[in-house]
Design a protein around this motif. Structure first.
Motif, PDB file in Angstrom:
ATOM      1  N   LEU A   1       8.168  -4.071  -4.677  1.00  0.00           N
ATOM      2  CA  LEU A   1       7.631  -5.382  -4.282  1.00  0.00           C
ATOM      3  C   LEU A   1       7.297  -5.393  -2.790  1.00  0.00           C
ATOM      4  O   LEU A   1       6.276  -5.943  -2.375  1.00  0.00           O
TER       5      LEU A   1
ATOM      6  N   THR B   1       5.482 -10.880  -6.353  1.00  0.00           N
ATOM      7  CA  THR B   1       5.156 -10.621  -4.952  1.00  0.00           C
ATOM      8  C   THR B   1       5.025 -11.968  -4.226  1.00  0.00           C
ATOM      9  O   THR B   1       5.068 -13.026  -4.857  1.00  0.00           O
ATOM     10  N   ASN B   2       4.856 -11.925  -2.915  1.00  0.00           N
ATOM     11  CA  ASN B   2       4.958 -13.153  -2.112  1.00  0.00           C
ATOM     12  C   ASN B   2       3.864 -14.176  -2.361  1.00  0.00           C
ATOM     13  O   ASN B   2       4.104 -15.369  -2.379  1.00  0.00           O
TER      14      ASN B   2
ATOM     15  N   ALA C   1       4.116  -3.511  -2.380  1.00  0.00           N
ATOM     16  CA  ALA C   1       3.018  -4.306  -2.935  1.00  0.00           C
ATOM     17  C   ALA C   1       2.622  -5.400  -1.937  1.00  0.00           C
ATOM     18  O   ALA C   1       1.441  -5.608  -1.661  1.00  0.00           O
ATOM     19  N   ASN C   2       3.610  -6.067  -1.382  1.00  0.00           N
ATOM     20  CA  ASN C   2       3.332  -7.129  -0.408  1.00  0.00           C
ATOM     21  C   ASN C   2       2.599  -6.584   0.817  1.00  0.00           C
ATOM     22  O   ASN C   2       1.657  -7.205   1.321  1.00  0.00           O
TER      23      ASN C   2
END
Lengths: 113, 140
Positions: free
Chosen positions: A82, A16-17, A85-86
Protein backbone atom coordinates in the motif's frame (compact mmCIF):
# COMPACT_ATOMS: atom_id res chain seq x y z
CA UNK A 1 -17.04 3.71 -15.54
CA UNK A 2 -15.32 5.90 -13.01
CA UNK A 3 -13.40 4.41 -10.09
CA UNK A 4 -16.03 5.68 -7.65
CA UNK A 5 -18.78 3.96 -9.62
CA UNK A 6 -16.75 0.76 -9.66
CA UNK A 7 -16.28 0.90 -5.90
CA UNK A 8 -19.99 1.31 -5.39
CA UNK A 9 -20.86 -1.58 -7.69
CA UNK A 10 -18.49 -4.06 -6.08
CA UNK A 11 -18.97 -2.76 -2.51
CA UNK A 12 -15.32 -1.88 -2.58
CA UNK A 13 -13.17 -0.14 -0.05
CA UNK A 14 -10.30 2.11 -1.06
CA UNK A 15 -7.18 0.59 0.52
CA UNK A 16 -4.79 3.24 -0.76
CA UNK A 17 -5.02 6.85 0.44
CA UNK A 18 -6.90 8.51 -2.38
CA UNK A 19 -7.97 8.47 -6.01
CA UNK A 20 -5.27 10.68 -7.54
CA UNK A 21 -7.27 11.41 -10.68
CA UNK A 22 -11.07 11.30 -10.47
CA UNK A 23 -11.37 11.39 -14.25
CA UNK A 24 -9.71 7.97 -14.67
CA UNK A 25 -12.11 5.48 -16.25
CA UNK A 26 -12.17 1.71 -16.06
CA UNK A 27 -12.53 0.36 -19.57
CA UNK A 28 -12.23 -3.36 -19.02
CA UNK A 29 -11.42 -6.04 -16.48
CA UNK A 30 -8.37 -8.29 -16.40
CA UNK A 31 -8.00 -11.23 -14.01
CA UNK A 32 -4.66 -12.97 -13.49
CA UNK A 33 -2.19 -13.81 -10.73
CA UNK A 34 0.95 -14.42 -12.76
CA UNK A 35 2.76 -11.10 -12.89
CA UNK A 36 4.64 -11.64 -16.15
CA UNK A 37 1.44 -12.81 -17.77
CA UNK A 38 -0.27 -9.66 -16.56
CA UNK A 39 2.55 -7.56 -17.98
CA UNK A 40 2.16 -9.32 -21.28
CA UNK A 41 -1.61 -9.04 -21.54
CA UNK A 42 -3.17 -6.40 -19.28
CA UNK A 43 -4.16 -3.20 -21.03
CA UNK A 44 -4.18 0.42 -20.01
CA UNK A 45 -7.49 1.21 -18.34
CA UNK A 46 -8.16 -2.32 -17.10
CA UNK A 47 -9.33 -3.00 -13.58
CA UNK A 48 -6.89 -5.75 -12.63
CA UNK A 49 -8.18 -8.35 -10.16
CA UNK A 50 -5.52 -10.34 -8.32
CA UNK A 51 -5.16 -12.31 -5.09
CA UNK A 52 -1.50 -11.29 -4.93
CA UNK A 53 -0.75 -8.59 -2.37
CA UNK A 54 3.03 -8.33 -2.44
CA UNK A 55 5.07 -5.28 -3.30
CA UNK A 56 5.41 -6.28 -6.96
CA UNK A 57 1.70 -5.67 -7.55
CA UNK A 58 1.92 -1.85 -7.58
CA UNK A 59 5.06 -2.09 -9.74
CA UNK A 60 3.24 -4.18 -12.33
CA UNK A 61 0.20 -1.89 -12.12
CA UNK A 62 2.48 1.05 -12.83
CA UNK A 63 4.11 -0.65 -15.82
CA UNK A 64 0.86 -1.79 -17.40
CA UNK A 65 -1.02 1.44 -16.61
CA UNK A 66 -4.09 -0.38 -15.39
CA UNK A 67 -6.78 1.90 -14.00
CA UNK A 68 -6.78 0.18 -10.62
CA UNK A 69 -6.07 -3.03 -8.75
CA UNK A 70 -8.90 -4.98 -7.10
CA UNK A 71 -8.05 -7.41 -4.31
CA UNK A 72 -10.95 -9.84 -3.92
CA UNK A 73 -12.35 -11.95 -1.07
CA UNK A 74 -11.29 -9.58 1.72
CA UNK A 75 -7.62 -10.54 1.35
CA UNK A 76 -5.47 -8.23 3.45
CA UNK A 77 -2.94 -6.19 1.49
CA UNK A 78 0.59 -5.87 2.83
CA UNK A 79 1.52 -2.49 4.32
CA UNK A 80 4.58 -2.16 2.10
CA UNK A 81 2.41 -2.79 -0.95
CA UNK A 82 0.00 0.00 0.00
CA UNK A 83 2.89 2.34 0.77
CA UNK A 84 4.45 1.74 -2.63
CA UNK A 85 1.07 2.07 -4.34
CA UNK A 86 0.49 5.42 -2.63
CA UNK A 87 3.93 6.65 -3.66
CA UNK A 88 3.18 5.83 -7.29
CA UNK A 89 -0.45 6.94 -7.47
CA UNK A 90 -1.74 3.38 -7.86
CA UNK A 91 -5.31 2.76 -6.69
CA UNK A 92 -5.96 -0.47 -4.78
CA UNK A 93 -9.52 -1.45 -3.92
CA UNK A 94 -10.48 -4.28 -1.59
CA UNK A 95 -13.78 -6.12 -1.64
CA UNK A 96 -15.44 -9.12 0.01
CA UNK A 97 -16.54 -10.43 -3.40
CA UNK A 98 -14.70 -13.04 -5.42
CA UNK A 99 -13.37 -12.41 -8.92
CA UNK A 100 -16.38 -13.89 -10.68
CA UNK A 101 -18.86 -11.89 -8.60
CA UNK A 102 -16.88 -8.69 -9.19
CA UNK A 103 -16.98 -9.34 -12.93
CA UNK A 104 -20.67 -10.19 -12.91
CA UNK A 105 -21.57 -6.99 -11.09
CA UNK A 106 -19.45 -4.90 -13.45
CA UNK A 107 -21.09 -6.48 -16.50
CA UNK A 108 -24.58 -6.17 -15.00
CA UNK A 109 -23.97 -2.48 -14.31
CA UNK A 110 -23.63 -1.89 -18.07
CA UNK A 111 -21.28 0.98 -17.21
CA UNK A 112 -18.22 -0.29 -19.08
CA UNK A 113 -17.47 1.89 -22.05
CA UNK B 1 18.54 16.46 -27.48
CA UNK B 2 21.78 15.16 -26.07
CA UNK B 3 22.02 11.62 -24.77
CA UNK B 4 20.76 11.09 -21.23
CA UNK B 5 22.69 8.48 -19.29
CA UNK B 6 21.29 6.88 -16.18
CA UNK B 7 22.81 4.24 -13.91
CA UNK B 8 21.10 2.15 -11.26
CA UNK B 9 22.13 -0.51 -8.80
CA UNK B 10 19.89 -3.54 -8.63
CA UNK B 11 20.33 -4.91 -5.11
CA UNK B 12 20.08 -8.65 -4.49
CA UNK B 13 16.80 -10.10 -3.22
CA UNK B 14 15.18 -6.69 -3.02
CA UNK B 15 11.91 -6.62 -4.88
CA UNK B 16 11.05 -3.12 -3.71
CA UNK B 17 14.20 -1.66 -5.23
CA UNK B 18 13.79 -3.80 -8.35
CA UNK B 19 10.80 -1.79 -9.50
CA UNK B 20 12.44 1.54 -8.70
CA UNK B 21 14.83 1.69 -11.65
CA UNK B 22 12.19 0.80 -14.24
CA UNK B 23 9.62 3.20 -12.83
CA UNK B 24 12.26 5.91 -12.72
CA UNK B 25 13.09 5.35 -16.39
CA UNK B 26 9.38 5.27 -17.17
CA UNK B 27 8.92 8.68 -15.51
CA UNK B 28 12.00 10.08 -17.24
CA UNK B 29 10.73 9.01 -20.68
CA UNK B 30 7.34 10.55 -19.93
CA UNK B 31 8.99 13.82 -18.87
CA UNK B 32 10.78 14.17 -22.18
CA UNK B 33 7.60 13.47 -24.09
CA UNK B 34 8.13 9.96 -25.49
CA UNK B 35 4.93 8.27 -26.77
CA UNK B 36 3.08 6.23 -24.16
CA UNK B 37 3.20 2.94 -26.09
CA UNK B 38 6.99 3.18 -26.46
CA UNK B 39 7.39 3.95 -22.77
CA UNK B 40 5.32 0.92 -21.85
CA UNK B 41 7.46 -1.34 -24.04
CA UNK B 42 10.70 -0.08 -22.51
CA UNK B 43 9.41 -0.12 -18.94
CA UNK B 44 8.02 -3.65 -19.05
CA UNK B 45 11.07 -5.12 -20.78
CA UNK B 46 13.35 -3.39 -18.27
CA UNK B 47 11.27 -4.46 -15.28
CA UNK B 48 11.40 -8.10 -16.40
CA UNK B 49 15.18 -7.89 -16.80
CA UNK B 50 15.55 -6.28 -13.38
CA UNK B 51 13.41 -8.92 -11.75
CA UNK B 52 15.49 -11.63 -13.41
CA UNK B 53 18.67 -10.07 -12.03
CA UNK B 54 17.11 -10.00 -8.56
CA UNK B 55 15.76 -13.55 -8.73
CA UNK B 56 18.61 -15.34 -10.44
CA UNK B 57 21.78 -13.32 -10.13
CA UNK B 58 22.06 -11.54 -6.75
CA UNK B 59 21.28 -8.25 -8.39
CA UNK B 60 23.41 -6.22 -10.78
CA UNK B 61 23.38 -2.85 -12.49
CA UNK B 62 21.26 -1.10 -15.08
CA UNK B 63 22.77 1.32 -17.61
CA UNK B 64 20.25 3.35 -19.53
CA UNK B 65 20.94 5.61 -22.50
CA UNK B 66 18.16 7.74 -23.86
CA UNK B 67 18.88 9.18 -27.31
CA UNK B 68 16.73 11.11 -29.73
CA UNK B 69 15.42 8.03 -31.50
CA UNK B 70 15.82 5.20 -28.98
CA UNK B 71 16.42 4.02 -25.44
CA UNK B 72 19.06 1.38 -24.79
CA UNK B 73 18.85 -0.45 -21.47
CA UNK B 74 21.66 -2.76 -20.38
CA UNK B 75 21.08 -4.97 -17.35
CA UNK B 76 24.35 -6.51 -16.24
CA UNK B 77 24.81 -9.13 -13.55
CA UNK B 78 27.56 -11.35 -12.19
CA UNK B 79 25.20 -14.25 -11.67
CA UNK B 80 25.39 -17.89 -12.71
CA UNK B 81 24.77 -17.27 -16.42
CA UNK B 82 22.23 -19.10 -18.57
CA UNK B 83 23.43 -22.57 -19.65
CA UNK B 84 20.86 -23.07 -22.41
CA UNK B 85 19.62 -19.74 -23.75
CA UNK B 86 17.27 -21.27 -26.29
CA UNK B 87 15.55 -23.27 -23.57
CA UNK B 88 15.41 -20.19 -21.31
CA UNK B 89 13.70 -18.25 -24.08
CA UNK B 90 10.91 -20.83 -24.21
CA UNK B 91 7.66 -19.53 -22.80
CA UNK B 92 6.80 -21.46 -19.64
CA UNK B 93 10.34 -22.62 -18.85
CA UNK B 94 11.53 -21.39 -15.47
CA UNK B 95 14.14 -22.26 -12.87
CA UNK B 96 12.65 -19.97 -10.22
CA UNK B 97 12.13 -21.33 -6.71
CA UNK B 98 8.78 -21.93 -5.02
CA UNK B 99 8.96 -18.75 -2.94
CA UNK B 100 9.48 -16.71 -6.12
CA UNK B 101 6.48 -18.44 -7.69
CA UNK B 102 4.40 -17.59 -4.63
CA UNK B 103 5.13 -13.93 -5.33
CA UNK B 104 3.60 -14.31 -8.77
CA UNK B 105 6.81 -14.66 -10.76
CA UNK B 106 8.47 -17.75 -12.20
CA UNK B 107 5.91 -18.34 -14.94
CA UNK B 108 8.71 -18.62 -17.48
CA UNK B 109 7.68 -15.46 -19.25
CA UNK B 110 10.38 -12.98 -18.28
CA UNK B 111 12.67 -13.49 -21.27
CA UNK B 112 9.77 -14.04 -23.74
CA UNK B 113 8.23 -10.77 -22.48
CA UNK B 114 11.51 -8.94 -23.03
CA UNK B 115 11.60 -10.30 -26.56
CA UNK B 116 8.00 -9.29 -27.09
CA UNK B 117 8.40 -5.70 -25.92
CA UNK B 118 11.97 -4.88 -27.00
CA UNK B 119 12.53 -3.86 -30.61
CA UNK B 120 15.95 -5.39 -30.27
CA UNK B 121 17.12 -7.80 -27.59
CA UNK B 122 20.71 -8.93 -27.14
CA UNK B 123 21.68 -11.44 -24.50
CA UNK B 124 25.30 -12.19 -23.72
CA UNK B 125 25.67 -14.87 -21.12
CA UNK B 126 28.43 -17.09 -19.83
CA UNK B 127 28.04 -19.76 -17.18
CA UNK B 128 29.86 -18.78 -14.01
CA UNK B 129 30.54 -15.24 -15.26
CA UNK B 130 27.19 -13.50 -15.66
CA UNK B 131 24.65 -12.14 -18.09
CA UNK B 132 24.20 -8.89 -19.97
CA UNK B 133 20.76 -8.20 -21.39
CA UNK B 134 20.52 -5.25 -23.75
CA UNK B 135 17.06 -3.95 -24.59
CA UNK B 136 16.54 -1.38 -27.32
CA UNK B 137 13.25 0.39 -27.95
CA UNK B 138 13.03 2.77 -30.89
CA UNK B 139 10.85 5.87 -30.59
CA UNK B 140 10.36 6.36 -34.30
Amino acid sequence: MYIKELMQIISGELLTNKIPDLSVKVQNVYICDLLSWVMSHAQKGDAWITVLTNVNVPAVALMTEVACVIIPEAIKAEELTLKKANENGIIIIGTQLNSFEISRRIIDSKLLS
Amino acid sequence: MSTIKLKYDIPANDFVAAGEASSNVKKKLAQIGIAADKIKKAAIAMYEAEINAVIHANGGTADVEICLDRVVIAIIDNGPGIPDLELAMTEGYSTASDNIREMGFGAGMGLPNMKKYADKLDINTEVGIGTKVTITVYFI
